[in-house]
Design a protein around this motif. Structure first.
Motif, PDB file in Angstrom:
ATOM      1  N   ASP A   1      -8.008   7.761  15.113  1.00 37.07           N
ATOM      2  CA  ASP A   1      -7.278   9.035  15.199  1.00 37.07           C
ATOM      3  C   ASP A   1      -7.200   9.710  13.834  1.00 37.07           C
ATOM      4  N   ASP A   2      -6.980   8.922  12.789  1.00 40.21           N
ATOM      5  CA  ASP A   2      -6.907   9.453  11.430  1.00 40.21           C
ATOM      6  C   ASP A   2      -8.246  10.058  10.999  1.00 40.21           C
ATOM      7  N   ILE A   3      -9.342   9.374  11.303  1.00 42.38           N
ATOM      8  CA  ILE A   3     -10.682   9.877  10.969  1.00 42.38           C
ATOM      9  C   ILE A   3     -10.969  11.159  11.738  1.00 42.38           C
ATOM     10  N   ARG A   4     -10.643  11.175  13.023  1.00 46.28           N
ATOM     11  CA  ARG A   4     -10.842  12.395  13.829  1.00 46.28           C
ATOM     12  C   ARG A   4     -10.040  13.567  13.245  1.00 46.28           C
ATOM     13  N   TYR A   5      -8.798  13.317  12.886  1.00 49.30           N
ATOM     14  CA  TYR A   5      -7.946  14.360  12.326  1.00 49.30           C
ATOM     15  C   TYR A   5      -8.546  14.907  11.025  1.00 49.30           C
ATOM     16  N   GLY A   6      -8.928  14.008  10.116  1.00 46.97           N
ATOM     17  CA  GLY A   6      -9.532  14.429   8.855  1.00 46.97           C
ATOM     18  C   GLY A   6     -10.806  15.221   9.074  1.00 46.97           C
ATOM     19  N   PHE A   7     -11.642  14.753   9.989  1.00 45.16           N
ATOM     20  CA  PHE A   7     -12.903  15.430  10.292  1.00 45.16           C
ATOM     21  C   PHE A   7     -12.640  16.853  10.793  1.00 45.16           C
ATOM     22  N   HIS A   8     -11.716  16.996  11.720  1.00 42.60           N
ATOM     23  CA  HIS A   8     -11.458  18.322  12.287  1.00 42.60           C
ATOM     24  C   HIS A   8     -10.813  19.256  11.266  1.00 42.60           C
ATOM     25  N   ARG A   9     -10.021  18.730  10.358  1.00 40.94           N
ATOM     26  CA  ARG A   9      -9.454  19.574   9.304  1.00 40.94           C
ATOM     27  C   ARG A   9     -10.558  20.064   8.364  1.00 40.94           C
ATOM     28  N   ILE A  10     -11.491  19.191   8.024  1.00 42.50           N
ATOM     29  CA  ILE A  10     -12.589  19.581   7.128  1.00 42.50           C
ATOM     30  C   ILE A  10     -13.501  20.593   7.799  1.00 42.50           C
ATOM     31  N   THR A  11     -13.873  20.335   9.048  1.00 45.58           N
ATOM     32  CA  THR A  11     -14.827  21.226   9.721  1.00 45.58           C
ATOM     33  C   THR A  11     -14.197  22.556  10.120  1.00 45.58           C
ATOM     34  N   SER A  12     -12.890  22.678  10.004  1.00 44.36           N
ATOM     35  CA  SER A  12     -12.254  23.959  10.324  1.00 44.36           C
ATOM     36  C   SER A  12     -12.187  24.892   9.117  1.00 44.36           C
ATOM     37  N   GLN A  13     -12.659  24.425   7.962  1.00 41.70           N
ATOM     38  CA  GLN A  13     -12.647  25.241   6.748  1.00 41.70           C
ATOM     39  C   GLN A  13     -13.829  26.223   6.769  1.00 41.70           C
ATOM     40  N   ASN A  14     -13.839  27.148   5.819  1.00 40.24           N
ATOM     41  CA  ASN A  14     -14.835  28.223   5.831  1.00 40.24           C
ATOM     42  C   ASN A  14     -16.000  28.042   4.873  1.00 40.24           C
ATOM     43  N   ASN A  15     -16.096  26.920   4.194  1.00 38.22           N
ATOM     44  CA  ASN A  15     -17.181  26.695   3.244  1.00 38.22           C
ATOM     45  C   ASN A  15     -18.261  25.823   3.879  1.00 38.22           C
ATOM     46  N   PRO A  16     -19.407  25.691   3.221  1.00 39.59           N
ATOM     47  CA  PRO A  16     -20.459  24.826   3.758  1.00 39.59           C
ATOM     48  C   PRO A  16     -19.962  23.394   3.961  1.00 39.59           C
ATOM     49  N   ILE A  17     -20.461  22.775   5.020  1.00 34.01           N
ATOM     50  CA  ILE A  17     -20.101  21.401   5.354  1.00 34.01           C
ATOM     51  C   ILE A  17     -21.372  20.569   5.348  1.00 34.01           C
ATOM     52  N   TYR A  18     -21.340  19.486   4.583  1.00 37.03           N
ATOM     53  CA  TYR A  18     -22.505  18.619   4.445  1.00 37.03           C
ATOM     54  C   TYR A  18     -22.209  17.242   5.021  1.00 37.03           C
ATOM     55  N   SER A  19     -23.226  16.695   5.623  1.00 40.69           N
ATOM     56  CA  SER A  19     -23.214  15.300   6.029  1.00 40.69           C
ATOM     57  C   SER A  19     -24.065  14.568   5.004  1.00 40.69           C
ATOM     58  N   ILE A  20     -23.480  13.563   4.371  1.00 40.41           N
ATOM     59  CA  ILE A  20     -24.197  12.809   3.347  1.00 40.41           C
ATOM     60  C   ILE A  20     -24.170  11.340   3.732  1.00 40.41           C
ATOM     61  N   THR A  21     -25.323  10.725   3.728  1.00 44.31           N
ATOM     62  CA  THR A  21     -25.418   9.287   3.955  1.00 44.31           C
ATOM     63  C   THR A  21     -25.983   8.667   2.689  1.00 44.31           C
ATOM     64  N   ILE A  22     -25.299   7.641   2.193  1.00 39.73           N
ATOM     65  CA  ILE A  22     -25.747   6.946   0.991  1.00 39.73           C
ATOM     66  C   ILE A  22     -25.929   5.472   1.345  1.00 39.73           C
ATOM     67  N   THR A  23     -27.148   4.994   1.204  1.00 39.57           N
ATOM     68  CA  THR A  23     -27.447   3.578   1.398  1.00 39.57           C
ATOM     69  C   THR A  23     -27.998   3.026   0.090  1.00 39.57           C
ATOM     70  N   ASN A  24     -28.219   1.740   0.047  1.00 32.74           N
ATOM     71  CA  ASN A  24     -28.731   1.073  -1.146  1.00 32.74           C
ATOM     72  C   ASN A  24     -27.805   1.331  -2.345  1.00 32.74           C
ATOM     73  N   THR A  25     -26.501   1.161  -2.112  1.00 30.85           N
ATOM     74  CA  THR A  25     -25.514   1.415  -3.163  1.00 30.85           C
ATOM     75  C   THR A  25     -25.362   0.226  -4.108  1.00 30.85           C
TER      76      THR A  25
END
Length: 161
Positions: free
Chosen positions: A18-42
């Motif tokens: 629920d916390d992740i869903r809430y954070g996600f929806h708050r971020i995606t409701s903003q007006n700036n570009p939204i990026y999905s970033i995946t980082i592997t081999n850290t």
């Protein structure tokens, strides 16, 4: 107002989802570009280690560098185990954790990649602009696919609204 995940509180897997869903929806409701970033081999072996690098090295450095600018930086990250670990019935080749980040920012993808490259040694980075994707709300389901393995150490967010 800034939304920050509360530390040192016990959360059930459903509360984390629920916390992740809430954070996600708050971020995606903003007006700036939204990026999905995946980082592997850290090079990180544990969720705690990767969370430290993401929070204390990557995002704190970006915030410090852009402190006196008008650049925006809201983030949510989820740390995952390799797929074989989450399936539970196979021996994994590696237990290196990786992360998926949802980032609402006015900072260019090139600058973001630079910061990631300087935080980790030889990471694999995939950055995708999901601002105009019709299915971006389905992306949150991808972020919580390992919901049975999620703990309070597996995610974090900071959102200024």
């Amino acid at each position: 107002m800034t939304l920050i995940k509360k530390k040192n509180t016990f959360k059930t897997p459903q509360m984390i989802v629920d916390d992740i869903r809430y954070g996600f929806h708050r971020i995606t409701s903003q007006n700036n570009p939204i990026y999905s970033i995946t980082i592997t081999n850290t090079g990180c072996k544990t969720t705690e280690e990767l969370r430290f690098f993401l929070t204390n090295k990557l995002f704190n450095q970006i915030n410090k560098d852009y402190k006196n600018s008008f650049e925006k930086l809201n983030y949510l990250f989820v740390i995952e185990y390799p797929t074989k670990v989450s399936m539970g019935n196979q021996i994994p080749d590696s237990c290196d954790v990786h992360t998926h980040i949802v980032l609402e920012t006015t900072i260019s993808p090139q600058h973001l990649e630079y910061y990631i490259q300087t935080t980790f040694k030889n990471p694999n980075i995939h950055i995708e602009d999901i601002t105009k994707r019709d299915d971006k709300n389905e992306y949150v389901n991808y972020l919580i696919k390992q919901k049975d393995l999620l703990t309070n150490d597996n995610y974090n967010y900071k959102i200024s609204i």
